[in-house]
Scaffold this active site. Structure first.
Site, mmCIF file in Angstrom:
data_model
loop_
_atom_site.group_PDB
_atom_site.id
_atom_site.type_symbol
_atom_site.label_atom_id
_atom_site.label_comp_id
_atom_site.label_asym_id
_atom_site.label_seq_id
_atom_site.Cartn_x
_atom_site.Cartn_y
_atom_site.Cartn_z
ATOM 1 N N LYS A 89 0.851 -1.210 0.000
ATOM 2 C CA LYS A 89 0.000 0.000 0.000
ATOM 3 C C LYS A 89 0.885 1.260 0.000
ATOM 4 O O LYS A 89 0.670 2.167 -0.800
ATOM 5 C CB LYS A 89 -0.957 -0.014 1.202
ATOM 6 C CG LYS A 89 -1.964 -1.172 1.127
ATOM 7 C CD LYS A 89 -2.990 -1.145 2.228
ATOM 8 C CE LYS A 89 -2.509 -1.656 3.545
ATOM 9 N NZ LYS A 89 -2.244 -3.102 3.602
ATOM 10 N N THR A 90 1.879 1.284 0.892
ATOM 11 C CA THR A 90 2.787 2.449 0.922
ATOM 12 C C THR A 90 3.550 2.543 -0.389
ATOM 13 O O THR A 90 3.706 3.633 -0.959
ATOM 14 C CB THR A 90 3.795 2.310 2.087
ATOM 15 O OG1 THR A 90 3.081 1.987 3.275
ATOM 16 C CG2 THR A 90 4.587 3.583 2.285
ATOM 17 N N ASP A 134 -1.414 6.232 6.756
ATOM 18 C CA ASP A 134 -1.501 4.805 7.038
ATOM 19 C C ASP A 134 -2.427 4.582 8.241
ATOM 20 O O ASP A 134 -2.617 5.494 9.055
ATOM 21 C CB ASP A 134 -0.090 4.285 7.347
ATOM 22 C CG ASP A 134 0.032 2.787 7.092
ATOM 23 O OD1 ASP A 134 -0.939 2.179 6.586
ATOM 24 O OD2 ASP A 134 1.098 2.232 7.392
ATOM 25 N N THR A 183 -5.813 -1.823 7.068
ATOM 26 C CA THR A 183 -5.974 -3.276 7.053
ATOM 27 C C THR A 183 -7.399 -3.624 7.462
ATOM 28 O O THR A 183 -7.785 -4.771 7.446
ATOM 29 C CB THR A 183 -4.994 -3.934 8.053
ATOM 30 O OG1 THR A 183 -5.161 -3.277 9.316
ATOM 31 C CG2 THR A 183 -3.562 -3.799 7.601
ATOM 32 N N ARG A 242 6.579 -8.028 1.456
ATOM 33 C CA ARG A 242 7.419 -7.538 2.560
ATOM 34 C C ARG A 242 8.095 -8.715 3.263
ATOM 35 O O ARG A 242 9.270 -8.666 3.630
ATOM 36 C CB ARG A 242 6.582 -6.745 3.564
ATOM 37 C CG ARG A 242 7.433 -6.137 4.679
ATOM 38 C CD ARG A 242 6.585 -5.520 5.761
ATOM 39 N NE ARG A 242 5.909 -4.346 5.262
ATOM 40 C CZ ARG A 242 4.805 -3.831 5.824
ATOM 41 N NH1 ARG A 242 4.265 -4.406 6.871
ATOM 42 N NH2 ARG A 242 4.243 -2.759 5.318
#
Ligand code: ADE
Length: 354
Positions: A89-90, A134, A183, A242
């Site tokens: 997402k980032t 975020d 999330t 990640r």
């Protein structure tokens, strides 16, 4: 001086005179803010949409929006990205900024506790810049109410003073794009959710995409990795880039210490077993959850809170971080009466019994 949101109903009129002292603190504090420290994963992030592997629907939707926005020379519509952690997402927010040739300011909702925190960020944005928030589901109510007119009409409605002397000031903002990430899409209030023009879910990645991501990262880390070895990392990363990159660094350590020039699948297996990551990517917390469900509660159903207490975990973390992959793999089910282990979950425990 207190800054409080006046909600979204303040009158719209000619350009107001900003409340100087009210804003000074917020602006100055924001200007003094340190750049976000470089994170280890930053070096492996793709910068362009063309380098972003997987999430084809997301890329298609955002690719069209970017193209149209460039042509119209406007700010991109506000974007909400949701899905399990670690899926990019980032990274996608940074890619959007790069593609649009603008800066992206990165923050998270817990860092916006005081109204002046969000005011400072908003008033410092230049036209068409991105503001990435975020964990946006964790915004305070005041911050959320400040955001409504900011998102809708690029204006801030501020109330200065208290009681009978309270006045509302409206301050114009540069047209900007809010990129929100969460999330827990279900925890977002509907007024906030409704103000996003683009709402996109990020999915767990398939094996082929993960293999390509691992191979790309290995190249950036100057690690010689056989295709089978990249696939082995891909199998063990819970569908999450990640985690793939984190595992790859552990493999690189083992390769370096053992003096291996070229890394094959056997070395990946050896390195990752050391870190208790099994052949399907489940780690110690995943197996503990399945084991407690199977051995402690006869396979379920068990409520989330009971399970969390038994594991010494926070229920929110369990639900949003640990469970999604187990559900996606068909090892766990959520039923109205609680969590249940599936036949595949029991089989997995048998195969991986210590
Ligand atoms: N690294 C992390 N996520 C990635 C992605 N989606 N594509 C390419 N490299 C990545």
């Amino acid at each position: 001086m207190a800054i409080v949101s006046s909600g979204s109903s303040a009158p719209r009129g000619p350009r107001p005179t900003p409340a100087p002292r009210l804003l000074d603190a917020a602006v100055q504090e924001n200007e003094q803010e340190q750049e976000r420290p470089l994170q280890r994963e930053d070096s492996l992030r793709p910068r362009k949409l063309a380098d972003y592997i997987g999430q084809s629907e997301l890329k298609q939707v955002l690719g069209i929006a970017i193209e149209a926005t460039r042509t119209r020379e406007e700010a991109l519509d506000h974007v909400l990205l949701y899905g399990p952690p670690g899926l990019g997402k980032t990274t996608m927010a940074l890619v959007l900024a790069e593609e649009l040739g603008v800066r992206c300011r990165i923050t998270s909702a817990p860092a916006l506790e005081r109204p002046r925190d969000i005011v400072g960020l908003l008033v410092n944005l230049q036209p068409r810049e991105l503001l990435f928030i975020d964990e946006i589901h964790r915004l305070t109510r005041v911050a959320e109410e400040l955001l409504y007119p900011a998102m809708e009409d690029f204006r801030l409605d501020l109330t200065v003073g208290k009681g009978t002397t309270a006045r509302t000031r409206t301050l114009p903002l540069a047209p900007f794009t809010l990129v929100g990430a969460t999330t827990r899409a279900g925890s977002l209030s509907s007024p906030l959710r409704d103000r996003f023009g683009l709402i996109q879910r990020l999915e767990f990645y398939g094996l082929e995409d993960l293999q390509a991501i691992v191979q790309r990262a290995a190249g950036l880390l100057a690690l010689e990795l056989e295709p089978e070895a990249a696939l082995e990392v891909a199998r063990r990363c819970r569908g999450t880039p990640r985690i793939a990159n984190r595992l790859l660094r552990r493999v690189r350590d083992v390769a370096a210490v053992g003096g291996h020039g070229r890394v094959g699948a056997a070395l990946v297996q050896q390195a990752l077993s050391l870190h208790r990551v099994d052949g399907r990517g489940l780690d110690a917390s995943d197996r503990r959850l399945l084991e407690l469900l199977h051995n402690g509660y006869g396979g379920g159903p068990v409520g989330l809170d009971t399970l969390a207490a038994g594991l010494g975990e926070d229920p929110v973390t369990l639900e949003s971080v640990v469970e999604p992959f187990l559900l996606q793999q068909g090892l766990l089910q959520r039923t109205p009466r609680g969590r249940v282990i599936t036949a595949a979950g029991v089989a997995h425990l048998r195969e991986h019994a210590a």
